[in-house]
Design an enzyme around this catalytic site. Structure first.
Site, PDB file in Angstrom:
ATOM      1  CE1 TYR A 146     -40.950  -5.520  53.934  1.00 21.73           C
ATOM      2  CE2 TYR A 146     -41.609  -5.613  51.632  1.00 21.73           C
ATOM      3  CZ  TYR A 146     -40.670  -5.835  52.620  1.00 21.73           C
ATOM      4  OH  TYR A 146     -39.457  -6.380  52.278  1.00 21.73           O
ATOM      5  NE  ARG A 166     -39.518  -2.672  51.800  1.00 22.33           N
ATOM      6  CZ  ARG A 166     -40.299  -2.543  50.718  1.00 22.33           C
ATOM      7  NH1 ARG A 166     -41.452  -1.949  50.792  1.00 22.33           N
ATOM      8  NH2 ARG A 166     -39.892  -3.023  49.576  1.00 22.33           N
ATOM      9  CG  ASP A 167     -36.104  -4.776  52.265  1.00 24.03           C
ATOM     10  OD1 ASP A 167     -36.840  -5.412  53.036  1.00 24.03           O
ATOM     11  OD2 ASP A 167     -36.467  -4.381  51.147  1.00 24.03           O
ATOM     12  CB  SER A 183     -33.423  -1.641  50.195  1.00 22.25           C
ATOM     13  OG  SER A 183     -34.686  -1.066  50.482  1.00 22.25           O
ATOM     14  CG  ASP A 194     -37.331  -9.656  56.506  1.00 24.28           C
ATOM     15  OD1 ASP A 194     -37.891 -10.653  57.026  1.00 24.28           O
ATOM     16  OD2 ASP A 194     -36.895  -9.665  55.340  1.00 24.28           O
ATOM     17  CG  ASP A 249     -38.823 -14.639  46.709  1.00 24.50           C
ATOM     18  OD1 ASP A 249     -39.865 -14.159  47.169  1.00 24.50           O
ATOM     19  OD2 ASP A 249     -38.555 -15.859  46.749  1.00 24.50           O
TER      20      ASP A 249
END
Ligand SMILES: *[C@@H]1O[C@H](CO)[C@@H](O)[C@H](O)[C@H]1NC(C)=O
Ligand SMILES: *[C@@H]1O[C@H](CO)[C@@H](O)[C@H](O)[C@H]1NC(C)=O
Ligand SMILES: *[C@@H]1O[C@H](CO)[C@@H](O)[C@H](O)[C@H]1NC(C)=O
Length: 444
Positions: A168, A173-174, A180, A220, A399
């Site tokens: 990951y 990313r994201d 992110s 994701d 989270d």
């Protein structure tokens, strides 16, 4: 395991001594605890908000506390629906006959959390979570050297040990998230940095050919390419994501002991009927363009999410989607994957899925209030397409922050169904962990 961690704590209690214990926090913005590490470990920068005491510094090999766990329970007894696929993964179910290694880092987080719980029943339930295997997330290249320590510890446990990891660290990313927390950007050498990250993982695993590894690949990312190309960051990242993931699965495939599951979002994302065929097309074209790596076993779903594998009735928020739980999503997607030539076996995260009907919107993902630990990891899933129920997300790790003026803030973390106040992503969220424990279903 727990007793050895507690023994360690007795020698070097958290939050009291001037030194942080192995795997403890030792730095980061806003952190006020000790910044030196217990002997045998060094403070390693992880991100601006978190540095951690990691073992194996200059002192050569260190002993890592470890434990084993064999899971056995499942709340689902539905019989197999049968897999009629024309494409069978070359690799078999990696979990069959193997003992899953427990993350010593998660165990240390739980040991610290347990110290802070006063109610005896809750305390003992919370302690038992340390014996349930969760995946180890490699979300920073600086954490990769630690993988070797885990593999060595797993190997020491016996001949059939399995280490679960999450790969990951994509650049940008994201891409569809409001915030992110990735460390690499495409603009700043991201693809080369990512390839180096993969090379380091490969180099670590190569030293332990007898340890089996299960890897979830890039949560994701491909789902974002299916549904979120209208987001500028995602369309800009598309080519790089595909190149990076292709590199990852090809390199990991050469090892022969790494079983891979590409992340496939969840029922409320790719499970909508309009998204199924585009998803199958993306997974299969990526797989074929990578020369069909034989160790790609299939897909991982519901990673860090809250959906049930089998919901007793549809949550009202799923209204309109016939695939309102993970098994319906999997059964709808699998035939499309199979006819496109992609292996269609699955693992499903149920770590925080114990309590249903707790979200106001299906897309809410941040520290959803009222969540409980879910079905324990097991290969006894009741469905031939599902290799294992797993816990990918280490429950209790936050989270995201609910503080709107803090860096990396995402508005999802202050929605009315998000537990607040919450700390930065990845850091421990004690109150949330206690809820996961007390609301666990089946009970702990
Ligand atoms: C435990 O409690 C202490 C004192 O209230 C606090 O500083 C510490 O952060 C808590 N630890 C955890 C893991 O919540
Ligand atoms: C990404 O796609 C999902 C699923 O279609 C959607 O719910 C979400 O709003 C999208 N995100 C953005 C930032 O557009
Ligand atoms: C929220 O974050 C800001 C910026 O980091 C910080 O100054 C403030 O103290 C935080 N508020 C709370 C309640 O933690």
């Amino acid at each position: 395991m727990l007793s050895s961690v507690l023994a360690l704590l007795a020698v070097a209690p958290f939050f009291v001594n001037a030194q942080s214990p192995v795997y403890g926090q030792c730095g980061g913005q806003g952190y006020t605890g000790p910044t030196t590490c217990a002997s045998g470990s060094t403070c390693v920068y992880s991100n601006p908000y978190y540095s951690q005491c990691l073992p194996g510094s200059q002192t050569g090999s260190t002993t890592t506390t470890t434990t084993t766990h064999s899971s056995s329970s499942s709340s689902h007894t539905t019989t197999s629906t049968g897999s009629t696929g024309s494409s069978t993964p070359a690799a078999g179910n990696p979990y069959t006959g193997y003992t899953v290694f427990n993350s010593p880092y998660y165990a240390s987080e739980i040991a610290a959390a347990v110290e802070n719980i006063t109610d005896a029943t809750t305390k003992s339930k919370a302690s038992s979570v340390a014996d349930i295997p969760t995946f180890i997330w490699f979300d920073q290249v600086a954490k990769v050297p630690q993988l070797g320590t885990y593999l060595a510890a797993a190997q020491a446990q016996g001949s059939k040990s399995l280490v679960q990891i999450v790969v990951y660290d994509l650049p940008d990313r994201d891409c569809a998230a409001a915030a992110s927390n990735g460390e690499f950007t495409i603009q700043d050498n991201g693809q080369a940095n990512y390839e180096n990250y993969i090379d380091q993982i490969v180099a670590q695993i190569k030293q332990y050919p007898d340890v089996r590894v299960v890897a979830v690949i890039e949560p994701d990312s491909l789902a974002n390419l299916v549904t979120n190309l209208s987001v500028a960051e995602c369309s800009a990242a598309q080519t790089t994501y595909i190149a990076c993931i292709t590199y990852a699965i090809q390199q990991l495939n050469t090892l022969g002991n790494v079983y891979m599951y590409l992340d496939a979002g969840h029922a409320g994302w790719l499970g909508w009927p309009a998204n199924l065929q585009p998803a199958a097309n993306l997974f299969s074209s990526l797989y074929k363009n990578a020369n069909s790596p034989s160790m790609v076993r299939g897909l991982a779903t519901n990673v860090a999410n809250y959906n049930a594998l089998v919901a007793s009735s549809p949550d009202p928020i799923t209204q309109g989607n016939p695939n309102y739980d993970e098994i319906l999503y999997i059964q709808a997607l699998a035939p499309l994957l199979e006819s496109a030539g992609f292996p269609a076996q699955f693992i499903v995260d149920q770590g925080r899925s114990g309590v249903q009907n707790i979200r106001s919107q299906w897309g809410d993902w941040c520290n959803v209030k009222g969540a409980g630990f879910g079905t324990r990891p097991t290969t006894n899933t009741g469905y031939s397409q599902v290799d294992a129920i797993v816990w990918v997300k280490p429950g209790g790790e936050c989270d995201g922050t609910s503080n709107s003026s803090a860096p990396r803030y995402d508005y999802h973390c202050s929605l009315s169904d998000a537990d607040q106040p919450s700390p930065q992503a990845g850091t421990w969220f004690q109150e949330y962990f206690v809820t996961l424990v007390t609301a666990a279903n089946p009970a702990l």
